[in-house]
Design an enzyme around this catalytic site. Structure first.
Site, PDB file in Angstrom:
ATOM      1  N   GLY A   1      12.859  -2.318   0.602  1.00 55.32           N
ATOM      2  CA  GLY A   1      13.938  -2.370   0.252  1.00 55.32           C
ATOM      3  C   GLY A   1      14.016  -3.792  -1.235  1.00 55.32           C
TER       4      GLY A   1
ATOM      5  N   LYS B   1       1.578  -5.042   9.866  1.00 56.68           N
ATOM      6  CA  LYS B   1       2.024  -4.906   9.391  1.00 56.68           C
ATOM      7  C   LYS B   1       2.703  -3.505   9.839  1.00 56.68           C
ATOM      8  CE  LYS B   1       2.456  -2.067   5.027  1.00 56.68           C
ATOM      9  NZ  LYS B   1       3.260  -0.670   5.363  1.00 56.68           N
TER      10      LYS B   1
ATOM     11  N   ARG C   1      14.450  -4.665  -4.530  1.00 61.00           N
ATOM     12  CA  ARG C   1      14.227  -4.055  -6.018  1.00 61.00           C
ATOM     13  C   ARG C   1      14.833  -4.974  -6.535  1.00 61.00           C
ATOM     14  NH1 ARG C   1      12.686  -0.690  -2.649  1.00 61.00           N
ATOM     15  NH2 ARG C   1      12.909   0.904  -2.724  1.00 61.00           N
TER      16      ARG C   1
ATOM     17  N   LEU D   1      -5.083  -0.372   6.537  1.00 56.12           N
ATOM     18  CA  LEU D   1      -6.430   0.384   6.943  1.00 56.12           C
ATOM     19  C   LEU D   1      -5.493   1.114   9.026  1.00 56.12           C
ATOM     20  CD1 LEU D   1      -9.501   0.660   8.129  1.00 56.12           C
ATOM     21  CD2 LEU D   1      -8.588  -1.693   9.870  1.00 56.12           C
ATOM     22  N   TYR D   2      -5.693   2.469   8.651  1.00 55.85           N
ATOM     23  CA  TYR D   2      -5.331   2.906  10.195  1.00 55.85           C
ATOM     24  C   TYR D   2      -6.465   2.672  10.834  1.00 55.85           C
ATOM     25  CZ  TYR D   2      -0.930   5.042   7.755  1.00 55.85           C
ATOM     26  OH  TYR D   2       0.383   4.790   7.483  1.00 55.85           O
TER      27      TYR D   2
ATOM     28  N   SER E   1      -4.073   1.081  -0.111  1.00 48.99           N
ATOM     29  CA  SER E   1      -3.887   2.400   0.892  1.00 48.99           C
ATOM     30  C   SER E   1      -5.032   3.250   1.310  1.00 48.99           C
ATOM     31  CB  SER E   1      -2.800   3.422   0.366  1.00 48.99           C
ATOM     32  OG  SER E   1      -2.739   4.662   1.291  1.00 48.99           O
TER      33      SER E   1
ATOM     34  N   PRO F   1       1.117  -1.233   0.231  1.00 48.84           N
ATOM     35  CA  PRO F   1       0.274   0.629  -0.376  1.00 48.84           C
ATOM     36  C   PRO F   1       0.530   1.211   0.464  1.00 48.84           C
ATOM     37  CG  PRO F   1       0.183  -0.693   2.624  1.00 48.84           C
ATOM     38  CD  PRO F   1       0.687  -2.125   1.283  1.00 48.84           C
TER      39      PRO F   1
ATOM     40  N   HIS G   1       7.691   0.479   7.689  1.00 54.05           N
ATOM     41  CA  HIS G   1       7.033   1.832   6.802  1.00 54.05           C
ATOM     42  C   HIS G   1       7.730   2.464   6.129  1.00 54.05           C
ATOM     43  CE1 HIS G   1       2.546   3.902   7.608  1.00 54.05           C
ATOM     44  NE2 HIS G   1       3.597   4.970   6.513  1.00 54.05           N
TER      45      HIS G   1
ATOM     46  N   THR H   1      -1.654  -0.970   9.666  1.00 54.80           N
ATOM     47  CA  THR H   1      -0.525  -0.555   9.830  1.00 54.80           C
ATOM     48  C   THR H   1      -0.741  -0.834  11.210  1.00 54.80           C
ATOM     49  OG1 THR H   1      -0.587   0.045   8.026  1.00 54.80           O
ATOM     50  CG2 THR H   1       0.399   1.044   9.662  1.00 54.80           C
TER      51      THR H   1
END
Length: 371
Positions: free
Chosen positions: A288, A231, A290, A129-130, A107, A78, A255, A156
């Site tokens: 991270g 998360k 990639r 979700l928050y 998100s 998200p 995060h 989160t």
């Protein structure tokens, strides 16, 4: 776009195309940005122990996440406010993820609503979700995600307060006036303080509940039957509590290094979390990733899959839906090649013995006695 050979190259194109305020918002980490660099650098301290002379003419990347079949263990994390990157925003990412046969996590601070994302067509989607001070707002968001066919909640848990991102302070970051946080439109959220620069965005950020605790993870299970991924877990202690609290899975995440600086890279925290849960629930990683080699390293250290954030944003900014499709395909191709060169034909053949890390005890570390 023919000349792009890896997903990191999308970032330079995105930086050229985007306003500085927008690029900096996506790119930056907290404070000194030590963890931001470390999320990448830590992968380079994990080396391969490939097995050779294995028939790798057929390789199967497919897996299941919470019972849902996906084509590869590479999913979309998200990320907020994606229409700042490209007018198609979350729509483009939803379509690209679906075409790639993988999961998109929307998100709750997206510029497109759960209903709009669902309208793009079929696909397995999770909702980030928050939890808000007003639990009624949380309940309304969860209900809408359920009705729109979202299959899981990614809760989160590392954000009782927003981290200090100094580029945003310097740039006086605000959501461009033509955009809004679509999931909050039409919700009963009381009066907005219109004096704030970015109105809804700053209001919503201020409504995140600082008192959030493990009992709220249990409360969330009473209002929805959707599985809950926690998360933002990076320690064994919290991993054990997550299992006890009924989490369906854990996402090892810092995060995107945007909250507390000087936490370890997620790839460094992964094994501690994996050992603590003892296979009771799946553990995923973001932060991270990639390269396909990064995906393999995460799986070798016990992750069931990875979520990718910034490369999706940069590829979206560079070339919309086609860019995101290309980014997902490139990481998939690299991962398949890494499997072949390591002698693994399916995900279950990727083991801890396929990597060595600098924190392991060397296999022959005893001094050799001199005669």
């Amino acid at each position: 776009m023919g000349e792009i050979t890896n997903v990191m190259e999308f970032e330079a194109i995105a930086k050229q195309k985007l306003p500085k305020m927008v690029y900096d918002y996506y790119a930056s980490g907290a404070e000194d940005q030590w963890t931001l660099a470390e999320n990448r650098n830590a992968f380079s301290r994990i080396l391969f122990r490939p097995r050779i002379l294995i028939d790798v003419s057929k390789i199967d990347l497919s897996t299941t996440v919470l019972g849902f079949n996906i084509s590869m263990p590479i999913m979309v994390a998200p990320t907020a406010m994606l229409k700042m990157a490209h007018p198609d925003g979350e729509y483009a990412i939803a379509r690209a993820a679906s075409a790639a046969g993988t999961i998109m996590t929307l998100s709750s601070w997206g510029n497109s609503s759960v209903e709009e994302v669902a309208s793009t067509g079929p696909g397995t989607r999770f909702f980030q979700l928050y939890v808000y001070k007003d639990r009624n707002v949380t309940i309304q968001l969860v209900r809408r995600a359920e009705r729109a066919g979202f299959k899981a909640i990614a809760l989160t848990v590392d954000t009782p307060r927003l981290g200090r991102r100094e580029a945003d302070i310097k740039n006086r970051f605000n959501l461009p006036p033509h955009l809004s946080l679509k999931n909050f439109e039409g919700l009963d959220i009381g009066k907005l303080n219109k004096a704030e620069d970015s109105g809804l965005a700053s209001y919503v950020a201020g409504q995140v509940d600082r008192s959030l605790s493990w009992k709220d993870v249990q409360w969330l299970q009473t209002i929805t039957s959707l599985p809950i991924l926690v998360k933002g877990v990076i320690t064994a202690e919290d991993a054990k509590i997550a299992v006890q609290s009924g989490a369906a899975g854990i996402i090892v995440s810092n995060h995107g290094a945007r909250q507390l600086d000087y936490v370890p890279a997620t790839i460094m925290a992964l094994e501690e979390v994996v050992k603590a849960v003892q296979s009771r629930i799946p553990v995923f990683l973001d932060g991270g990733v990639r390269r396909g080699t990064d995906v393999f390293k995460a799986l070798a250290l016990g992750a069931s899959g990875v979520f990718i954030g910034r490369p999706i944003i940069w590829s979206l900014a560079a070339d919309g839906e086609a860019g995101v499709k290309k980014a997902l395909q490139m990481i998939r191709d690299e991962f398949e090649l890494t499997m072949a060169l390591s002698g693994c034909r399916s995900l279950k053949e990727i083991t801890r013995n396929h990597v060595k890390t600098d924190w392991e005890t060397p296999r022959a570390s005893l001094p050799v006695p001199r005669l």
